[in-house]
Design a protein around this motif. Structure first.
Motif, PDB file in Angstrom:
ATOM      1  N   ARG A  74       0.925  -1.168  -0.045  1.00 55.31           N
ATOM      2  CA  ARG A  74      -0.141   0.060   0.051  1.00 55.31           C
ATOM      3  C   ARG A  74       0.747   1.212  -0.096  1.00 55.31           C
ATOM      4  O   ARG A  74       1.842   1.307   0.533  1.00 55.31           O
ATOM      5  N   GLN A  75       0.458   2.345  -0.489  1.00 56.54           N
ATOM      6  CA  GLN A  75       1.084   3.626  -0.613  1.00 56.54           C
ATOM      7  C   GLN A  75       0.770   4.437   0.407  1.00 56.54           C
ATOM      8  O   GLN A  75      -0.154   4.813   0.808  1.00 56.54           O
ATOM      9  N   TYR A  76       1.733   4.732   1.288  1.00 56.42           N
ATOM     10  CA  TYR A  76       1.553   5.519   2.295  1.00 56.42           C
ATOM     11  C   TYR A  76       2.598   6.928   2.497  1.00 56.42           C
ATOM     12  O   TYR A  76       2.500   7.630   3.247  1.00 56.42           O
ATOM     13  N   GLY A  77       3.182   7.172   1.199  1.00 56.03           N
ATOM     14  CA  GLY A  77       4.033   8.451   1.208  1.00 56.03           C
ATOM     15  C   GLY A  77       4.744   8.448   0.029  1.00 56.03           C
ATOM     16  O   GLY A  77       4.510   7.508  -1.098  1.00 56.03           O
ATOM     17  N   VAL A  78       5.126   9.610  -0.443  1.00 54.12           N
ATOM     18  CA  VAL A  78       5.981  10.124  -1.498  1.00 54.12           C
ATOM     19  C   VAL A  78       7.346  10.454  -1.319  1.00 54.12           C
ATOM     20  O   VAL A  78       7.707  10.984  -0.263  1.00 54.12           O
TER      21      VAL A  78
END
Length: 427
Positions: free
Chosen positions: A132-136
């Motif tokens: 899952r994407q939690y930051g950039v």
């Protein structure tokens, strides 16, 4: 008829006033970060630029140095009061994800609300934890060794190369000390935060953690023993800070490294994005190279990583506005020029190209170094387990005991393994 017109006008005025009132209402986002004064100055300029382009959003800055940053964030987290946007590091992020403190950005990524165009998939993935994407990522970074070219020239010693070994590094630090009468370096490597040891373990073919993060990832305690014996060897030579001096300076920032005062010819390990802070503090351009390799190493232990990650609090009341800020940070070329390479080499190709086109001496040196580091890097580090911070604290506790010679490296290896495995098994 006149009365009707008057009433209509009054209604229209009321509607307009309500509309203006709604339009005038601003959203405030709290943004928390750590860093040097140089980073604070750059960030405030970017915030001003953002607020000019998005007048309906105010950014409330919350910043400090690295020391104490995570204590403050953890306190805010415990109170359910995390800032809307939090500057994070990949090594600490798993615990926040596990405790559901960070907003899952996957949906925003898939529908394009979070804009990652012109960013390679491999760099987007730096913000992915457990699928899952939690930051950039703010940029790409690598551990770096800094050195004072002038002092090397004075000593008649060749600049350090990426091909040098740890044994070469030890000999170099001692030789600089003997020739110049100052410290060869403050420290051998960034040891107290487990960074140097992580590279050392990888070079021996292991990993700091096993695949599921439930135990240490190396079996032979001789790896730890050899690392600490090498540390003691340099300490005993007087070519680096003594144990009490290291303890006294443990929480000082990059600007206070003795290389900035020409009291050391080399700096302790910092990140590639910290060149600007070091140069500004020392008043001169510094050389930059990789950490040493291991003689007859089994794997390449050096690595690249996201410099930092911008994350959004799970409790934010304004997720879309927070993502608007993330998009601006990633893609705005003017903002990118202000930030330079302070938070790593930009991940967005157009911003990176714009910086390269008109790069300062510092930024060009960082661009060149990232190319060098990439050519001498192994596999990316896996995401650290949620209990990472506790493991680091255990490592530091044992580390100080060893360098103060309260226990032997053999005893330290056993104690660290017992503490770390207990923490990881019960996280």
């Amino acid at each position: 008829m006149t009365k009707k017109i008057l009433v209509s006008c009054l209604v229209l005025l009321l509607v307009l006033s309500c509309t203006i009132g709604v339009a005038a209402e601003k959203v405030t986002l709290r943004f928390s970060w750590w860093g040097s004064q140089d980073r604070h100055d750059r960030t405030m300029k970017v915030i001003e630029l953002f607020e000019e382009k998005y007048p309906d959003i105010d950014i409330q800055p919350e910043f400090t140095g690295w020391s104490g940053y995570w204590d403050r964030i953890n306190t805010q987290m415990a109170g359910g009061n995390l800032p809307d946007i939090v500057q994070h590091v990949r090594k600490y992020i798993s615990g926040y994800v596990k405790n559901e403190n960070l907003l899952n950005l996957t949906t925003y990524l898939k529908d394009g609300t979070l804009d990652t165009s012109n960013i390679p998939d491999s760099l987007v993935a730096m913000g992915n934890i457990n699928g899952r994407q939690y930051g950039v990522a703010t940029g790409v970074n690598a551990p770096a060794v800094y050195y004072d070219k002038g002092l090397f020239n004075k000593a008649g010693i060749s600049y350090p190369s990426p091909d040098r070994t740890w044994q070469d590094e030890v000999a170099l630090i001692k030789k600089l000390h003997d020739k110049l009468g100052i410290l060869g370096s403050a420290n051998l490597t960034s040891q107290t935060d487990v960074g140097g040891f992580t590279v050392w373990v990888r070079q021996h073919g292991g990993a700091l953690y096993n695949e599921d993060g439930t135990a240490l990832g190396y079996d032979d305690d001789q790896i730890y023993i050899d690392f600490m014996e090498m540390t003691l060897n340099v300490l005993d030579s007087g070519a680096v800070w003594s144990a009490p001096e290291r303890a006294e300076n443990a929480d000082t920032g990059v600007e206070q490294d003795p290389i900035t005062r020409q009291e050391a010819a080399m700096a302790t390990i910092y990140w590639s994005n910290q060149l600007g802070a070091l140069v500004n503090s020392s008043g001169k351009m510094l050389g930059i190279t990789t950490m040493p390799k291991l003689d007859n190493q089994l794997a390449e232990g050096r690595f690249l990583k996201p410099a930092m990650l911008l994350t959004v609090s799970a409790n934010t009341e304004h997720p879309k506005e927070a993502i608007t800020f993330l998009n601006f940070w990633l893609h705005d070329i003017e903002a990118g020029k202000i930030l330079g390479t302070d938070r790593g080499v930009p991940t967005e190709s157009k911003v990176k190209a714009a910086l390269k086109e008109d790069a300062s001496e510092i930024d060009q040196a960082v661009f060149d170094y990232i190319d060098l580091a990439a050519a001498n890097a192994g596999e990316a580090l896996a995401a650290q387990p949620p209990a990472y911070q506790e493991v680091v604290a255990a490592y530091e506790d044992v580390y100080w005991k060893v360098i103060y010679k309260q226990i032997t490296p053999e005893e330290g290896a056993k104690e660290f393994r017992e503490k770390a495995n207990s923490i990881l098994a019960n996280q």
